[in-house]
Design a protein around this motif. Structure first.
Motif, PDB file in Angstrom:
ATOM      1  N   ASP A  18       0.792  -1.289  -0.115  1.00 26.62           N
ATOM      2  CA  ASP A  18      -0.203  -0.077  -0.044  1.00 26.62           C
ATOM      3  C   ASP A  18       0.985   1.307  -0.006  1.00 26.62           C
ATOM      4  O   ASP A  18       1.647   1.461   0.902  1.00 26.62           O
ATOM      5  N   ALA A  19       0.713   2.104  -0.957  1.00 26.50           N
ATOM      6  CA  ALA A  19       1.589   3.270  -1.198  1.00 26.50           C
ATOM      7  C   ALA A  19       1.609   4.110   0.212  1.00 26.50           C
ATOM      8  O   ALA A  19       2.511   4.623   0.623  1.00 26.50           O
ATOM      9  N   GLY A  20       0.519   4.367   0.562  1.00 30.88           N
ATOM     10  CA  GLY A  20       0.139   5.219   1.836  1.00 30.88           C
ATOM     11  C   GLY A  20       1.060   4.735   2.833  1.00 30.88           C
ATOM     12  O   GLY A  20       1.766   5.414   3.562  1.00 30.88           O
ATOM     13  N   ILE A 109      -2.579  -3.543  10.760  1.00 27.96           N
ATOM     14  CA  ILE A 109      -3.702  -4.340  11.553  1.00 27.96           C
ATOM     15  C   ILE A 109      -4.657  -3.553  12.192  1.00 27.96           C
ATOM     16  O   ILE A 109      -5.758  -3.889  12.070  1.00 27.96           O
ATOM     17  N   ALA A 110      -4.336  -2.213  12.328  1.00 28.70           N
ATOM     18  CA  ALA A 110      -5.344  -1.323  13.126  1.00 28.70           C
ATOM     19  C   ALA A 110      -6.358  -0.778  11.854  1.00 28.70           C
ATOM     20  O   ALA A 110      -7.323  -0.735  12.105  1.00 28.70           O
ATOM     21  N   PHE A 111      -5.873  -0.766  10.674  1.00 30.23           N
ATOM     22  CA  PHE A 111      -6.818  -0.210   9.865  1.00 30.23           C
ATOM     23  C   PHE A 111      -7.454  -1.275   8.901  1.00 30.23           C
ATOM     24  O   PHE A 111      -8.505  -1.112   8.236  1.00 30.23           O
ATOM     25  N   THR A 112      -6.817  -2.455   8.792  1.00 26.08           N
ATOM     26  CA  THR A 112      -7.477  -3.414   8.013  1.00 26.08           C
ATOM     27  C   THR A 112      -7.812  -4.906   8.610  1.00 26.08           C
ATOM     28  O   THR A 112      -8.652  -5.519   7.930  1.00 26.08           O
ATOM     29  N   GLU A 113      -7.438  -4.948   9.889  1.00 22.76           N
ATOM     30  CA  GLU A 113      -7.697  -6.263  10.600  1.00 22.76           C
ATOM     31  C   GLU A 113      -8.526  -6.044  11.753  1.00 22.76           C
ATOM     32  O   GLU A 113      -8.971  -7.087  12.424  1.00 22.76           O
ATOM     33  N   CYS A 114      -9.325  -4.809  11.784  1.00 28.24           N
ATOM     34  CA  CYS A 114     -10.371  -4.629  12.849  1.00 28.24           C
ATOM     35  C   CYS A 114     -11.245  -3.585  12.218  1.00 28.24           C
ATOM     36  O   CYS A 114     -10.942  -2.528  11.538  1.00 28.24           O
ATOM     37  N   ASN A 115     -12.582  -3.743  12.492  1.00 24.47           N
ATOM     38  CA  ASN A 115     -13.656  -3.269  11.635  1.00 24.47           C
ATOM     39  C   ASN A 115     -14.264  -2.289  12.933  1.00 24.47           C
ATOM     40  O   ASN A 115     -15.169  -1.517  12.604  1.00 24.47           O
ATOM     41  N   LEU A 116     -13.712  -2.216  13.749  1.00 20.94           N
ATOM     42  CA  LEU A 116     -14.154  -1.370  15.047  1.00 20.94           C
ATOM     43  C   LEU A 116     -15.773  -1.546  15.464  1.00 20.94           C
ATOM     44  O   LEU A 116     -16.156  -0.688  15.787  1.00 20.94           O
ATOM     45  N   CYS A 117     -15.984  -2.616  15.257  1.00 22.51           N
ATOM     46  CA  CYS A 117     -17.702  -3.068  15.338  1.00 22.51           C
ATOM     47  C   CYS A 117     -18.003  -3.440  16.644  1.00 22.51           C
ATOM     48  O   CYS A 117     -19.039  -3.320  17.003  1.00 22.51           O
ATOM     49  N   GLN A 149      -3.338   4.237   1.474  1.00 20.20           N
ATOM     50  CA  GLN A 149      -3.657   5.508   0.584  1.00 20.20           C
ATOM     51  C   GLN A 149      -5.015   6.050   0.470  1.00 20.20           C
ATOM     52  O   GLN A 149      -5.263   7.040   0.418  1.00 20.20           O
ATOM     53  N   TYR A 150      -5.926   4.756   0.091  1.00 22.08           N
ATOM     54  CA  TYR A 150      -7.334   4.981  -0.355  1.00 22.08           C
ATOM     55  C   TYR A 150      -8.107   5.770   0.782  1.00 22.08           C
ATOM     56  O   TYR A 150      -8.808   6.690   0.566  1.00 22.08           O
ATOM     57  N   ILE A 151      -7.751   5.366   2.093  1.00 24.30           N
ATOM     58  CA  ILE A 151      -8.749   6.190   2.992  1.00 24.30           C
ATOM     59  C   ILE A 151      -8.227   7.430   3.246  1.00 24.30           C
ATOM     60  O   ILE A 151      -8.947   8.351   3.644  1.00 24.30           O
ATOM     61  N   GLN A 152      -6.693   7.588   3.221  1.00 23.05           N
ATOM     62  CA  GLN A 152      -6.426   8.782   3.346  1.00 23.05           C
ATOM     63  C   GLN A 152      -6.956   9.834   2.237  1.00 23.05           C
ATOM     64  O   GLN A 152      -6.663  11.203   2.465  1.00 23.05           O
ATOM     65  N   ASP A 153      -6.993   9.386   1.208  1.00 17.63           N
ATOM     66  CA  ASP A 153      -7.478  10.209   0.043  1.00 17.63           C
ATOM     67  C   ASP A 153      -8.988  10.790   0.317  1.00 17.63           C
ATOM     68  O   ASP A 153      -9.156  11.922   0.017  1.00 17.63           O
ATOM     69  N   THR A 154      -9.980   9.863   0.805  1.00 16.09           N
ATOM     70  CA  THR A 154     -11.130  10.270   1.186  1.00 16.09           C
ATOM     71  C   THR A 154     -11.100  11.340   2.383  1.00 16.09           C
ATOM     72  O   THR A 154     -11.801  12.135   2.388  1.00 16.09           O
ATOM     73  N   GLY A 374     -15.628   0.560   9.802  1.00 16.26           N
ATOM     74  CA  GLY A 374     -14.395   0.899  10.316  1.00 16.26           C
ATOM     75  C   GLY A 374     -13.338   1.483   9.345  1.00 16.26           C
ATOM     76  O   GLY A 374     -12.257   1.520   9.899  1.00 16.26           O
ATOM     77  N   GLY A 375     -13.876   1.684   8.208  1.00 15.38           N
ATOM     78  CA  GLY A 375     -12.763   2.321   7.407  1.00 15.38           C
ATOM     79  C   GLY A 375     -12.228   1.209   6.651  1.00 15.38           C
ATOM     80  O   GLY A 375     -11.203   1.731   5.833  1.00 15.38           O
ATOM     81  N   VAL A 376     -12.559  -0.021   6.876  1.00 21.10           N
ATOM     82  CA  VAL A 376     -11.862  -1.237   6.049  1.00 21.10           C
ATOM     83  C   VAL A 376     -12.118  -1.253   4.789  1.00 21.10           C
ATOM     84  O   VAL A 376     -10.932  -1.268   4.006  1.00 21.10           O
ATOM     85  N   ILE A 377     -13.159  -0.984   4.001  1.00 20.25           N
ATOM     86  CA  ILE A 377     -13.503  -0.875   2.777  1.00 20.25           C
ATOM     87  C   ILE A 377     -12.585   0.016   2.177  1.00 20.25           C
ATOM     88  O   ILE A 377     -12.350   0.121   0.926  1.00 20.25           O
ATOM     89  N   ASN A 378     -12.683   1.127   3.120  1.00 20.05           N
ATOM     90  CA  ASN A 378     -12.153   2.561   2.334  1.00 20.05           C
ATOM     91  C   ASN A 378     -10.733   2.376   2.058  1.00 20.05           C
ATOM     92  O   ASN A 378     -10.071   3.220   1.350  1.00 20.05           O
ATOM     93  N   CYS A 379     -10.072   1.343   2.817  1.00 24.40           N
ATOM     94  CA  CYS A 379      -8.704   1.345   2.502  1.00 24.40           C
ATOM     95  C   CYS A 379      -8.181   0.775   1.097  1.00 24.40           C
ATOM     96  O   CYS A 379      -7.045   0.352   0.569  1.00 24.40           O
ATOM     97  N   GLY A 380      -9.530   0.318   0.410  1.00 23.67           N
ATOM     98  CA  GLY A 380      -9.605   0.083  -1.041  1.00 23.67           C
ATOM     99  C   GLY A 380      -8.865  -1.066  -1.585  1.00 23.67           C
ATOM    100  O   GLY A 380      -8.696  -2.252  -0.885  1.00 23.67           O
TER     101      GLY A 380
END
Lengths: 447, 219
Positions: A18-20, A109-117, A149-154, A374-380
């Motif tokens: 992931d570039a970000g 881990i924090a951005f893509t392995e937990c949906n904060l559900c 990168q993707y969620i940072q773009d949003t 939790g922003g996981v899908i937004n990580c693109g």
């Protein structure tokens, strides 16, 4: 049984670029990590952080609560406490003395392995809020400039335009007028009232609605019209109630977003806010943004679309012409069920509008997460395969409902839609996915 | 030997009690002050009604979905914790010693019952040890400290029953019993054993937000 070495090897193999994260981490030095982290500990790391990290007795009762854990062959690194162990516990116990590689992994881990559900929170005897801890890690990542990168773009879009999708002001108004035009083919006297001062209801949606799902605005206009509701939408910023900054750890931006949203409603002197069928936006307005702005509760009454539907059906303002006759099941979104207890309200609406309702198991507060929130899908795209594989348990749960006869899944949340759509396709479940508004639009008396 | 006995049964008892009470209170007070500064939400949202509602669901066996999903763990955890707290407080030998030194006393357990409860604590420790070794996620989560703590908790009970029954070497066991009991009290505020003191607060706060803000059940 796989050993932890096997899992380690598999993880190395699956290393996602992931570039970000990668480019951000290149700019890190151990000194920077340490100073940013210590500053964060000084200002924000308080009693909750201490209690949550110290009360945990490593009992593992949270493991089975997590869809990531269940879907990844019970790999212990995906258990909620496992994610805490690999991230915040390490950082705290090493007093921020971690390197860039560590931060890359912690970020993933924090951005893509937990949906904060927050499902694990109701399985932990101590009520430890793992979502809070993962958000703390995300906050550190944000301050270090290591964010997917993707969620940072949003988040950038939020900062530049006050909406999530780089929608320009004129495009927003244009979209509303376009949907009004379309709807007037069906109902000639329908209006989408823009900037109507003193209206009863301020209706707000998330950025992706005008961008990709403009028909939802159309449908809501039809529902509002049929129920004879006095409503409006703003012509300027504040129309978007969504908030990815809440998930990137950018609390300052979250506060600005929520402020302009409340202010738009107050500027138009509306009586209350109704929010479209979105979960995370509801969380950000009802539970997060208000706190950041120093309000214990939102300054203006605000309700989710589900409560609104239930209200206008109960008052007899919305008449059902013909009930939806295909068997439906319902996915309880975390942010409005564990986050606002709307499960029974949703069931009331479904039972009013649909003939056959089949429960998912487990359901209500215990429903499994969609895997997208939790922003996981937004990580693109870089994380899409991982996300879908990480929610096999959802596919099993949906398949079981299908076996009982369900044909349609109702999910009153945009993130859930995104996640469930991918799951239904990947696991070839052959289920149709709908918003509650889709069904209402189909079934109500329109004139 | 006599000197160690004197020490363990005299001054160290006081040291342990003071560290235990002072440490626990001190740490809780410090956290309360930190919370004032950095977690203002806690004071805003804390609700006694919802805190109690949540705590009750979690201190009644099988009161939560989580507990129902793991019946063996639930059963062992409840029996273990009840015996762990009740046995030392209501053990005849302890009650008599306290009555002799301080002149205050209370009801005590029949010795046979205390024996069984002590064995249950030891078996509980073995269960948790086994769980830490056998169950993959728990093994992954376990730190060396977790194993040491199990030992710290088991030690006073193993040596206690040993001393009571005067098995061989019970004089030494008796001293180890006192020392390990004191060690456990001293450890309590500064290790994960502190979960005991944190439980009502973390659970209560989770319940407060769940009930008062999120209007949902958290059990």
């Amino acid at each position: 049984m796989k050993t932890s070495e096997d899992f380690q090897a598999a993880a190395e193999e699956k290393r996602i670029y992931d570039a970000g994260i990668e480019e951000g981490a290149k700019k890190l030095t151990p000194e920077k990590i340490r100073s940013v982290f210590n500053e964060l500990m000084q200002t924000e790391g308080g009693a909750r952080l201490e209690a949550y990290t110290k009360a945990c007795v490593h009992c593992g009762l949270c493991s089975d609560a997590c869809h990531h854990y269940l879907s990844n062959d019970r790999d212990p690194r995906f258990s909620p406490a496992g994610k805490v162990k690999q991230t915040i516990i390490e950082i705290v116990s090493r007093k921020g003395k971690v390197d860039a590689d560590f931060m890359k992994r912690a970020c993933e881990i924090a951005f893509t392995e937990c949906n904060l559900c927050r499902r694990c929170m109701i399985y932990c005897p101590f009520g430890i809020d793992v979502a809070y801890l993962m958000l703390f890690v995300r906050r550190a990542c944000h301050q270090l400039g290591v964010v997917p990168q993707y969620i940072q773009d949003t988040a950038h879009s939020h900062a530049a335009t006050y909406n999530q999708m780089w929608v320009r002001d004129d495009e927003w108004i244009d979209t509303l007028q376009w949907q009004e035009d379309e709807a007037r083919d069906e109902i000639p006297d329908l209006r989408i009232p823009i900037e109507k001062e003193g209206a009863d209801i301020f209706y707000s949606v998330i950025g992706p609605e005008p961008k990709f799902r403009a028909q939802l605005i159309y449908q809501m206009a039809v529902i509002m019209h049929a129920a004879g509701v006095d409503w409006t939408m703003p012509a300027s910023q504040g129309w978007d109630n969504s908030d990815m900054c809440m998930y990137t750890g950018d609390s300052e931006m979250t506060a600005r977003l929520k402020k302009i949203h409340f202010e738009a409603a107050l500027r138009l002197k509306t009586k209350r806010i109704v929010m479209g069928e979105c979960g995370h936006a509801f969380r950000s307005v009802y539970d997060v943004g208000n706190r950041l702005l120093g309000w214990k509760m939102p300054p203006l009454q605000m309700i989710h679309a589900i409560s609104f539907y239930s209200e206008i059906i109960e008052q007899g303002r919305l008449k059902i012409a013909e009930k939806f006759d295909r068997p439906v099941t319902f996915h309880d979104p975390c942010n409005i069920v564990r986050g606002r207890g709307l499960h029974e309200t949703a069931r009331y609406v479904i039972n009013q509008v649909c003939t056959t309702f089949i429960e998912l198991e487990p359901n209500r507060e215990h429903n499994y997460c969609c895997g997208a929130g939790g922003g996981v899908i937004n990580c693109g795209p870089p994380f899409k395969n991982k996300r879908v594989q990480s929610n096999r348990v959802k596919a099993d749960q949906l398949a079981a409902a299908k076996k009982k006869g369900a044909e349609v899944v109702i999910a009153p949340c945009h993130n859930c839609h995104g996640g469930l759509e991918d799951i239904i396709r990947h696991y070839e479940l052959g289920l149709e996915l709908k918003f509650l508004g889709d069904i209402l639009y189909e079934c109500i008396q329109k004139e | 030997m006599h000197e160690i006995y004197q020490l363990a049964s005299g001054i160290l008892v006081w040291v342990a009690l003071i560290v235990f009470v002072g440490g626990t209170a001190g740490r809780l007070i410090r956290m309360a002050i930190t919370a004032r500064k950095k977690d203002a939400v806690i004071y805003q949202y804390f609700s006694f009604y919802y805190a109690l509602r949540s705590i009750l669901h979690w201190i009644i066996p099988f009161g939560s979905m989580s507990m129902r999903a793991r019946p063996a763990m639930t059963l062992v955890a409840f029996i273990f914790h009840i015996c762990l707290i009740i046995t030392p407080i209501f053990l005849a030998a302890h009650v008599i010693l306290i009555a002799e030194s301080w002149g205050i006393g209370w009801a005590y357990l029949p010795n046979a019952v205390a024996d069984i409860m002590t064995i249950l604590v030891i078996l509980g420790c073995l269960f948790f040890l086994l769980r830490r070794i056998v169950q993959r996620d728990v093994r992954y989560l376990s730190t060396p400290g977790d194993f040491v703590l199990l030992l710290v908790v088991a030690a006073p009970f193993v040596t206690g029953i040993w001393t009571y029954h005067q098995w061989s070497g019970f004089e030494i066991a008796g001293i180890v019993h006192m020392l390990s009991g004191e060690l456990m009290l001293i450890c309590l505020p500064f290790t994960r054993l502190f979960h005991m003191a944190l439980f009502p607060f973390t659970r209560g706060y989770a319940g407060s937000e769940a009930g008062g803000v999120r209007r949902a059940r958290d059990w």
